[in-house]
Design an enzyme around this catalytic site. Structure first.
Site: not given
Ligand code: AMP
Length: 289
Positions: A35, A37, A147, A186
């Protein structure tokens, strides 16, 4: 939605969209969507003509002992979720396509990396900045969504966009949490059942810190001790860091005042979790938001 695996195909599409003056919202991710993402995607959908989602587990940003090989992946599920969110293009390049030969140039992040994840994950933000430079050049986004869960990353990307003159608007998005407060990630899937229960303490300790600041405490060391003690007594996790800095400068604070970040990282058996809160703190008691 079109799935694009070849960088050149993406560039051809983007040049065409740009010639029609379409605005492009870009959400870079490593997939295994949740959620957090999806919130970024919803925001991008609202604010742009075209939404591009990238899924790429970037080897450059993982250290040799980190979880690159066990990072969760499920492309079919991600594809359905992206479709539901109205994504126009899902960019899903291979490592070979992104890095066909050893790089002759890489981006080094010089500021804001001597603390938090930059300190405990040497080279991590160079890997992030390098892959984002490539992705920004491929996707040519109008707006890029990140995020605040990765608050240091937001600060680093702000520097990248400013220093390299990318004509991109950075949109930071609030952290999405489970009902119990655990920040969606994730990596949560790699927590053991008991650790999943314990992990709730991360946010609980940040909330307790916020309350204590609200009641008038302004000493960073008192607050970091409070958090560390809670994590030690309520989890089997090993604390990587519990730190307080000004935000987004990430400078040390003698007194908690102004915009500051309280950030924590805790290692469980197979996964390292991060979380943070960003507060506006005034001198007066009760002056924390
Ligand atoms: P990642 O796939 O972990 O590299 O995350 C991709 C993007 O999603 C990054 O900008 C993260 O900061 C954002 N993101 C991951 N988890 C969250 C969360 N719980 N709330 C808001 N944004 C998130």
């Amino acid at each position: 939605m079109r799935v694009i695996t070849k960088i050149q195909d993406m560039q051809t599409e983007i040049i065409n969209l740009k010639s029609q003056s379409k605005s492009i919202g870009f959400v870079p991710t490593m997939g295994f969507l949740h959620e957090g993402h999806l919130t970024l995607l919803k925001r991008a959908r609202e604010e742009n003509d075209i939404v591009v989602l990238s899924i790429f587990v970037n080897p450059l940003q993982f250290g040799p002992t980190e979880d690159f090989s066990t990072y969760p992946r499920d492309f079919d599920r991600d594809q359905s979720l992206a479709e539901c969110e109205g994504v126009d293009y899902l960019l899903y390049p291979s490592v070979e396509d992104m890095y066909p030969h050893p790089s002759s140039v890489k981006v080094i992040v010089q500021e804001r990396t001597n603390v938090l994840c930059g300190k405990s994950r040497p080279g991590h933000f160079d890997g992030v900045a390098t892959v984002l430079t490539k992705l920004f050049n491929i996707v040519l986004p109008t707006r890029a969504y990140f995020g605040k869960k990765d608050a240091q990353q937001v600060a680093v990307v702000e520097g990248l966009i400013t220093d390299f003159n990318f004509p991109i608007e950075l949109i930071p998005v609030d952290i999405v949490r489970e009902d119990n407060g655990l920040a969606k990630s994730s990596r949560n899937v790699n927590l053991l059942p008991d650790e999943r229960r314990q992990a709730v303490t991360l946010y609980k300790s940040l909330s307790a810190a916020k309350e204590t600041i609200y009641r008038g405490e302004r000493n960073p060391r008192t607050i970091t001790s409070l958090i560390s003690n809670m994590i030690r007594s309520e989890t089997n996790g090993e604390i990587d860091y519990v730190e307080i800095y000004s935000y987004p400068q990430l400078k040390e604070l003698e007194t908690i005042v102004g915009t500051c970040i309280i950030a924590i990282a805790v290692k469980f058996s197979k996964v390292r979790l991060i979380d943070n809160i960003i507060l506006e703190v005034s001198q007066e008691i009760g002056g924390a938001k």
